[in-house]
Motif scaffolding. Sequence first.
Motif, PDB file in Angstrom:
ATOM      1  N   PHE A  91      46.818  37.601  38.314  1.00 52.50           N
ATOM      2  CA  PHE A  91      45.358  37.471  38.288  1.00 52.50           C
ATOM      3  C   PHE A  91      44.771  37.498  39.693  1.00 52.50           C
ATOM      4  CE2 PHE A  91      47.143  35.361  34.628  1.00 52.50           C
ATOM      5  CZ  PHE A  91      46.305  35.685  33.583  1.00 52.50           C
ATOM      6  N   ASN A 100      45.928  31.730  39.685  1.00 57.35           N
ATOM      7  CA  ASN A 100      46.145  30.878  38.509  1.00 57.35           C
ATOM      8  C   ASN A 100      47.531  30.263  38.460  1.00 57.35           C
ATOM      9  OD1 ASN A 100      43.605  31.597  37.818  1.00 57.35           O
ATOM     10  ND2 ASN A 100      44.169  32.975  36.153  1.00 57.35           N
ATOM     11  N   LEU A 101      48.029  29.849  39.619  1.00 61.45           N
ATOM     12  CA  LEU A 101      49.279  29.078  39.611  1.00 61.45           C
ATOM     13  C   LEU A 101      48.975  27.704  39.029  1.00 61.45           C
ATOM     14  CD1 LEU A 101      50.732  29.993  43.098  1.00 61.45           C
ATOM     15  CD2 LEU A 101      51.439  30.843  40.872  1.00 61.45           C
ATOM     16  N   PHE A 102      50.018  27.027  38.530  1.00 62.11           N
ATOM     17  CA  PHE A 102      49.807  25.705  37.958  1.00 62.11           C
ATOM     18  C   PHE A 102      49.911  24.668  39.082  1.00 62.11           C
ATOM     19  CE2 PHE A 102      51.989  28.082  34.392  1.00 62.11           C
ATOM     20  CZ  PHE A 102      50.791  28.495  33.852  1.00 62.11           C
ATOM     21  N   PRO A 103      48.808  24.044  39.459  1.00 57.73           N
ATOM     22  CA  PRO A 103      48.812  23.222  40.675  1.00 57.73           C
ATOM     23  C   PRO A 103      49.633  21.942  40.560  1.00 57.73           C
ATOM     24  CG  PRO A 103      46.710  23.035  39.544  1.00 57.73           C
ATOM     25  CD  PRO A 103      47.493  24.099  38.829  1.00 57.73           C
ATOM     26  N   HIS A 104      49.931  21.515  39.315  1.00 58.73           N
ATOM     27  CA  HIS A 104      50.675  20.257  39.178  1.00 58.73           C
ATOM     28  C   HIS A 104      52.187  20.484  39.190  1.00 58.73           C
ATOM     29  CE1 HIS A 104      50.494  22.046  35.263  1.00 58.73           C
ATOM     30  NE2 HIS A 104      51.255  21.127  34.718  1.00 58.73           N
ATOM     31  N   LEU A 105      52.609  21.731  39.308  1.00 59.70           N
ATOM     32  CA  LEU A 105      54.039  22.029  39.325  1.00 59.70           C
ATOM     33  C   LEU A 105      54.406  22.648  40.667  1.00 59.70           C
ATOM     34  CD1 LEU A 105      54.356  23.699  35.801  1.00 59.70           C
ATOM     35  CD2 LEU A 105      54.827  21.330  36.404  1.00 59.70           C
ATOM     36  N   ASN A 132      56.794  26.442  38.612  1.00 60.46           N
ATOM     37  CA  ASN A 132      55.905  27.490  38.119  1.00 60.46           C
ATOM     38  C   ASN A 132      56.714  28.672  37.596  1.00 60.46           C
ATOM     39  OD1 ASN A 132      52.739  27.657  38.493  1.00 60.46           O
ATOM     40  ND2 ASN A 132      53.500  26.245  40.059  1.00 60.46           N
ATOM     41  N   TYR A 164      54.158  22.652  46.646  1.00 54.61           N
ATOM     42  CA  TYR A 164      53.164  22.827  45.590  1.00 54.61           C
ATOM     43  C   TYR A 164      52.234  23.983  45.965  1.00 54.61           C
ATOM     44  CZ  TYR A 164      54.673  18.567  43.342  1.00 54.61           C
ATOM     45  OH  TYR A 164      55.421  17.638  42.686  1.00 54.61           O
ATOM     46  N   GLY A 180      49.145  24.321  46.151  1.00 57.33           N
ATOM     47  CA  GLY A 180      48.033  23.968  47.034  1.00 57.33           C
ATOM     48  C   GLY A 180      48.403  23.963  48.500  1.00 57.33           C
ATOM     49  N   GLN A 181      49.712  23.972  48.793  1.00 62.29           N
ATOM     50  CA  GLN A 181      50.143  23.926  50.182  1.00 62.29           C
ATOM     51  C   GLN A 181      50.398  25.322  50.753  1.00 62.29           C
ATOM     52  OE1 GLN A 181      52.670  20.356  48.484  1.00 62.29           O
ATOM     53  NE2 GLN A 181      53.500  21.061  50.419  1.00 62.29           N
ATOM     54  N   ARG A 197      56.538  34.551  39.502  1.00 61.53           N
ATOM     55  CA  ARG A 197      56.465  33.811  38.245  1.00 61.53           C
ATOM     56  C   ARG A 197      56.460  34.761  37.050  1.00 61.53           C
ATOM     57  NH1 ARG A 197      51.176  30.193  36.914  1.00 61.53           N
ATOM     58  NH2 ARG A 197      50.198  32.243  36.893  1.00 61.53           N
ATOM     59  N   GLN A 248      43.687  28.779  34.061  1.00 58.01           N
ATOM     60  CA  GLN A 248      44.903  28.046  33.714  1.00 58.01           C
ATOM     61  C   GLN A 248      45.316  28.344  32.271  1.00 58.01           C
ATOM     62  OE1 GLN A 248      46.813  25.750  35.739  1.00 58.01           O
ATOM     63  NE2 GLN A 248      45.727  26.959  37.250  1.00 58.01           N
ATOM     64  N   ALA A 271      46.561  32.027  32.265  1.00 56.62           N
ATOM     65  CA  ALA A 271      47.891  32.202  32.846  1.00 56.62           C
ATOM     66  C   ALA A 271      48.956  31.702  31.872  1.00 56.62           C
ATOM     67  CB  ALA A 271      47.996  31.456  34.178  1.00 56.62           C
ATOM     68  N   GLN A 294      47.215  18.210  33.705  1.00 55.88           N
ATOM     69  CA  GLN A 294      46.150  18.299  34.711  1.00 55.88           C
ATOM     70  C   GLN A 294      44.903  17.541  34.277  1.00 55.88           C
ATOM     71  OE1 GLN A 294      45.540  22.218  36.589  1.00 55.88           O
ATOM     72  NE2 GLN A 294      47.106  22.964  35.210  1.00 55.88           N
ATOM     73  N   THR A 335      48.943  16.649  44.278  1.00 60.80           N
ATOM     74  CA  THR A 335      49.798  17.699  44.846  1.00 60.80           C
ATOM     75  C   THR A 335      49.112  18.457  45.974  1.00 60.80           C
ATOM     76  OG1 THR A 335      49.026  19.193  43.140  1.00 60.80           O
ATOM     77  CG2 THR A 335      51.088  18.067  42.737  1.00 60.80           C
ATOM     78  N   GLU A 336      47.822  18.201  46.186  1.00 60.93           N
ATOM     79  CA  GLU A 336      47.128  18.904  47.271  1.00 60.93           C
ATOM     80  C   GLU A 336      47.469  18.259  48.621  1.00 60.93           C
ATOM     81  OE1 GLU A 336      44.698  21.497  46.768  1.00 60.93           O
ATOM     82  OE2 GLU A 336      45.576  21.498  44.781  1.00 60.93           O
ATOM     83  N   ARG A 395      52.024  17.316  51.949  1.00 61.38           N
ATOM     84  CA  ARG A 395      52.380  18.434  52.810  1.00 61.38           C
ATOM     85  C   ARG A 395      53.669  18.171  53.541  1.00 61.38           C
ATOM     86  NH1 ARG A 395      48.514  22.521  53.571  1.00 61.38           N
ATOM     87  NH2 ARG A 395      46.733  22.001  52.302  1.00 61.38           N
TER      88      ARG A 395
END
Lengths: 258, 376
Positions: free
Chosen positions: A100, A104-109, A114, A150, A152-153, A166, B271, B274, B293, B372-373, B376
């Motif tokens: 996409f 649209n990665l899953f941020p909690h994994l 993922n 993750y 987000g990083q 993925r 989400q 995906a 989430q 998770t943000e 780091r």
Amino acid sequence: MSDQATTTPQNGATSDPIIEITGLNKWFGSFHVLRDINLKVGRQEKIVICGPSGSGKSTLIRCINRLENHQEGHIVVDGTELTHDLKKIDLIRSEVGMVFQQFNLFPHLTVLENCTLAPIWVRKVPKKRAEELGREYLERVKIPEQADKYPGQLSGGQQQRVAIARSLCMEPNIMLFDEPTSALDPEMIKEVLDVMVDLAESGMTMLVVTHEMGFAAQVADQIIFMDEGQIVEQNTPDEFFNNPKSDRTALFLSQILS
Amino acid sequence: MTVDSQNTGRAFYRKQADLLPEKAAPVTSVGALGWLRTNMFSGWFNTGLTLIAVYILWRIIPPIVDWVFLTSDVEGVDRFACTNSGACWAWLDQRIRQYLYGFYPADQIWRVNIAVILLFPALAPMLFSGMPYKRILSWFSLAYPVIATILIIGGLGLEPVSTNRFGGFMLNLIVGLSGIVLSLPVGIVLALARRSQLPIVRTLSVLFIEAVRGVPLLTLLFVSNIILPIFLPPDVTFDSLVRVIIMVTAFSAAYMAEVIRGGLQAIPRGQYEAAQAMGLNYSKMMALIILPQALKISIPGIVNTFIGLFKDTTLVILIGLFDILGIGKAMVANPDWQGLGTETYAFVACFFFVVCFSMSRYSVYLEKRLDTEERR
């Protein structure tokens, strides 16, 4: 060009179609977004779809894995026709990868999670094997060292490469790309395109909605130009860029290539 | 030429060797001194506020310490034994058992104590990650409700204790914990139903949520206690404790559903797409991608609802059950201990504060752990 509906792929692809779309019409409410689309995609063929925004190009590829449903016409993917049958839809989706614009990665994994989620839960691959698979594909998109971070990083380019890995972990027959580089900083577009070129060279069947004309010229067997929900022109890259048959195509090219 | 010289005058570049090295931050911005300076005395206005706050604390805290500890009475059999100017804690010795266990038989109280002690290993695997023996503990968590019920109510050779002898803080804990454990899953189901594409499912969910949320909890408790038995056949009797738990659960679940629905709405469409594009079906998509989430976002609201639920357990007093607050009220009305309202209610408040504040701190910890943000 002889017949627009049948294509003659290069790169040793066969002409046996893996996707066959006939008489496709789709409306959003009363708005006619896709008008009488006919398209055959051969195995291992690479098709680039371009056109102005709102021309229905994203909607077209989203119909192929039924993120959008259509009202008229037939879509047959790898021998299975898309209907309301949920089992068939899930089957097709597990064989068609999608990337996409917004990743649209899953941020909690984690990155690795993922990658392994769908193989484990859809394909029932044992966890250990799925992780090997995940690391293998992360290696292929050149970010094995990010596996335990993750999403987000990561930078946008890295996230999009994870998204590609993925999808590849499901070992799909077809990959759909919906403007994969449009949300990226210019510096990161190349790293994603490199991965896509690599994937194209490995023989994957690909449908790519993009404005990256350099990429189109490099890998596409066919370029499709869409406007107002219709396929205006379908041609080989050579003909498309140097000798467009439609005035609308010529105008579009003059605007984006200037 | 003028133009050229201007251009070269503005151009600037650094050679690799000239790149600036890192420099230590000034003393006044790091360490304890830096902290005080930035947080307490960062200007005349903030300095003033700090000094006012210190003054107010100085006026409040010493008198409280004085009243609670220094000038209080701790021994005696009735209020007349309290002669000092501070608080009277003489009743604690006699009444503490009632406050904690209500009218539970004195020789059986060890069963309640064991149930409370076992609660900690039962909660641990759910609350914290990386517990040793996680698998065994998780099985224990699942078995805990049964174990605790048998311990407290009796059976398997243990002497049966009627639920109308339950009371004190034990009653608050039983109703509160049951409500918390049950209302979260019920709330999730209601929230998903309310967002369902099926009109009947959606309508039923909306009706339930609006009907339950639209009336005071007290009304529900009265309905369950007085009106429902009229409609039920005479031989069908529900234990009043069970009725209370059902009503408290239903009430919180309605709030919970709306909190979780808010979380669900915050999850971007991408989400869902995906997850669908990978071939996950609805239940897997929800369980693996969307709910983790949505629940994370909803933590403050969920804990808010839990805290409200726990404090609402005091309402059982109005249908004839004596929770810790009810015991306190009864004692204040007793001639032996009349007039000790401040001591009694402060004592009761401490119990609620400890439990509610713990839940609040836990939610802060959980949010940090799941963020998770930031990691780091």
